[in-house]
Design a protein around this motif. Structure first.
Motif: not given
Length: 663
Positions: A222, A224, A251, A255, A347, A349
């Motif tokens: 994750n 940011v 986020n 991810q 946030v 991408d």
């Protein structure tokens, strides 16, 4: 309304102070150690604000070491106390984490209580969740989670202290992995995914980007950007009715680690990875035997970690970092999202700013040059005159020269930009000199040369990097002869005037090397660049002739036929945004190579092929160039006026085949 901020010289703290200055009124008091006052004063000058006041103290002292008389004077005046000073480093030892994260939080709370602040804002971390498995929402804290490292333990413990010992209202913020600014890429340390950038750079230089690489599911992470974190903190801190709550600055969509790596590999121009096994199949396995779980276990076992570190440290990756590449918890941020609703704060991408982050690292934080003993031996203590040093290739070259122990002599028209470059070099421990000069003014160049010869102990290298490019066909140039005059004035006359002005000093030294940043266009002769290519060709020819006259004097020349570089000079030609280019850092590496190896020329394979084609089959070559001339329109059409999607597809196809050529 007044603010007090600890850790204001740190990464997140610096951005938070900027955010408060831009969007809030009132004085901002910043805690600073006596030894860091100079750095804080430099930051205040950069912010250009009179509302920032340093308060001398120490994170390890009682009440942060702030003078009791200052506390008495400001009691009841400070509404928001932001505590950011801490260690954000997975590799830090237990004692350092304990002192800074736990002890520092306790003393910050004591000072906040003495000041009777309106609210204490603790910047914690999702690391407080440890190895909790499953959804971890913002109401959760003590769930019996395992805390695998000193960093995790002290983040948990410092949050517990705030919850149990605070005598003033409090709010807690748990960011995930914080990376650089999504707009500028600005970052001040190597951490998180940045540890892997050196490896990606090595892959880019050794392997073709199209090469498919296999991988396994490494779990989820994750990430940011820091600008999201500070904007969210500022907004959440000023919302009424949220005291005693925690917020996940993460986020909302976790991810996959492989996707994150691929985003940065693509940004670097390195090969990307494809999963060999379906993620769903891997996720059905117990975490202990999933690839992410195995890597985490190996990274924490002492003997295995030491053995692994012997391998990974070659690429700048500490073995202990591998143990924390993924999260076992999924961080629920619905409370934060509701609180931010309508603010426009979200946030972005990762794919939208990964290239920005990588380029900033490559241009400012990459220490490959500093670690190369060959480069250090060639540049240590040497004075390197760099024209066009305020941006692009020149700026990055200056950073790399300073990393290697050289002294870049920064030359460009804008003094303010040069001072910014010098400040960035000095912050990282280097040294630089600033000499503003309009390099299209021959009298100004003469005065510069006199000054350099009088003030510098030596002139060891001259980098002719400043240049002007004009992309315009001859049919649109009949009433613009000044385009040719201006291009020659800077690219040719300015460059040779500088070298001629410094030549006597280099001859007296019996040493000196001139690097001319030329163009692949000299070898390939692309249409619409007659003014630019002619000026670079003139510089090449002049240098070749003069080099023969100076044999035995110790003065040598290298010409770099540079491919298309992603610099501000090409920014006005918008179609170049879709073309394959090299980065300013890659171009700067070629300049460093020219200084260290001192070859006569540095060329690309495509450039050499173009030169051979012009010699062996000139008629066919000109027909091919004419075809490109008709495919690539003049400026107005290139901006989208009358250009079809089909034509743009042809342009990009040709640009990829003839990578690096200026079309």
């Amino acid at each position: 309304m007044s603010y007090f901020v600890t850790g204001a010289t740190g990464f997140i703290g610096r951005f938070l102070v900027e955010e408060l200055l831009d969007h809030r009124d009132g004085e901002v008091f910043v805690l600073v150690r006596a030894g860091s006052l100079a750095r804080m004063e430099a930051l205040i000058r950069r912010w250009g604000s009179t509302r920032v006041t340093p308060v001398v103290g120490d994170l390890s002292a009682d009440g942060l070491g702030v003078d009791p008389s200052w506390v008495a004077e400001h009691r009841g005046e400070i509404e928001h106390f932001f505590h950011l000073a801490a260690i954000y480093d997975m590799t830090a030892d237990d004692a350092t984490n304990e002192t800074m994260n736990v002890g520092g939080t306790r003393q910050a709370l004591a000072l906040a209580g003495a000041l009777e602040v309106g609210c204490f804002h603790q910047v914690s971390s999702v690391a407080a969740a440890g190895e909790f498995q499953g959804a971890f929402d913002e109401t959760m804290f003590d769930e019996g989670q395992h805390l695998p490292s000193p960093y995790h333990r002290t983040k948990y413990e410092s949050e517990r202290i705030v919850r149990e010992e605070a005598s003033v209202p409090w709010r807690i913020y748990r960011p995930s992995i914080v990376v650089g600014d999504s707009q500028t890429g600005a970052m001040d340390k190597i951490d998180g995914p940045y540890y892997f950038f050196s490896l990606m750079k090595t892959m880019r230089d050794a392997l073709p980007a199209w090469l498919p690489l296999g991988s396994v599911d490494m779990g989820d992470t994750n990430v940011v950007p820091v600008d999201y974190v500070v904007k969210a903190m500022d907004h959440l801190a000023h919302l009424p009715g949220h005291d005693g709550e925690a917020f996940h600055l993460v986020n909302p969509e976790p991810q996959p680690v492989v996707d994150m790596i691929n985003a940065f590999c693509a940004a670097a121009g390195a090969p990307t990875f494809a999963l060999g096994l379906d993620r769903g199949l891997v996720r059905r396995l117990p975490r202990a035997i999933q690839p992410a779980g195995l890597l985490s276990a190996v990274g924490r076992l002492g003997p295995l970690q030491s053995a692994l570190d012997l391998i990974t440290s070659r690429f700048g990756v500490p073995a202990e970092v591998l143990a924390h590449t993924s999260f076992s918890a999924v961080f629920d941020s619905r409370r934060t999202e509701r609180a931010l609703a309508g603010s426009g704060i979200a946030v972005p991408d990762l794919e939208s700013y990964a290239r920005t982050l990588y380029c900033y690292w490559e241009e400012h934080l990459d220490e490959t040059t500093a670690r190369d003993p060959r480069i250090r031996a060639a540049l240590q203590g040497k004075y390197v005159v760099i024209t066009g040093a305020s941006s692009g290739i020149g700026q990055v070259t200056a950073h790399k020269v300073a990393q290697a122990g050289g002294i870049p002599v920064l030359v460009a028209r804008g003094k303010d930009k040069l001072e910014d470059v010098r400040a960035m070099i000095e912050v990282r421990g280097g040294q630089a000199l600033v000499y503003p000069c309009d390099l299209s003014d021959l009298d100004a160049i003469d005065a510069l040369c006199v000054q350099l010869c009088a003030e510098l102990p030596s002139v060891d290298f001259v980098i002719n990097n400043a240049g002007r490019s004009i992309r315009r066909s001859l049919r649109l140039s009949h009433d613009r002869f000044h385009d040719f005059e201006r291009t020659m004035a800077l690219n040719y006359f300015g460059a040779i005037r500088l070298v001629m002005g410094l030549l006597q000093t280099m001859q007296e030294q019996k040493r000196g090397h001139v690097v001319n940043v030329s163009s692949i266009g000299v070898q390939t002769n692309p249409p619409r660049f007659s003014a630019y290519v002619a000026s670079k060709s003139a510089l090449d020819s002049w240098s070749n002739v003069v080099a023969s006259e100076l044999v035995g004097d110790g003065v040598t020349f290298t010409g770099i036929h540079m491919p298309l570089v992603r610099t501000p000079m090409i920014a006005p030609t918008k179609i170049y945004d879709k073309f394959p280019t090299i980065s300013p850092a890659q171009a700067a590496d070629l300049v460093i190579e020219a200084m260290v190896e001192r070859p006569h020329e540095i060329n690309t394979l495509l450039g050499n092929a173009g030169a051979i084609a012009h010699t062996v089959a000139p008629k066919l070559t000109f027909r091919l160039l004419n075809m490109a001339y008709h495919v690539f329109p003049d400026s107005a059409a290139a901006k989208g006026e009358g250009s079809s999607g089909t034509r743009e597809t042809e342009q990009i196809m040709l640009a990829k085949i003839f990578k690096g050529i200026h079309w």
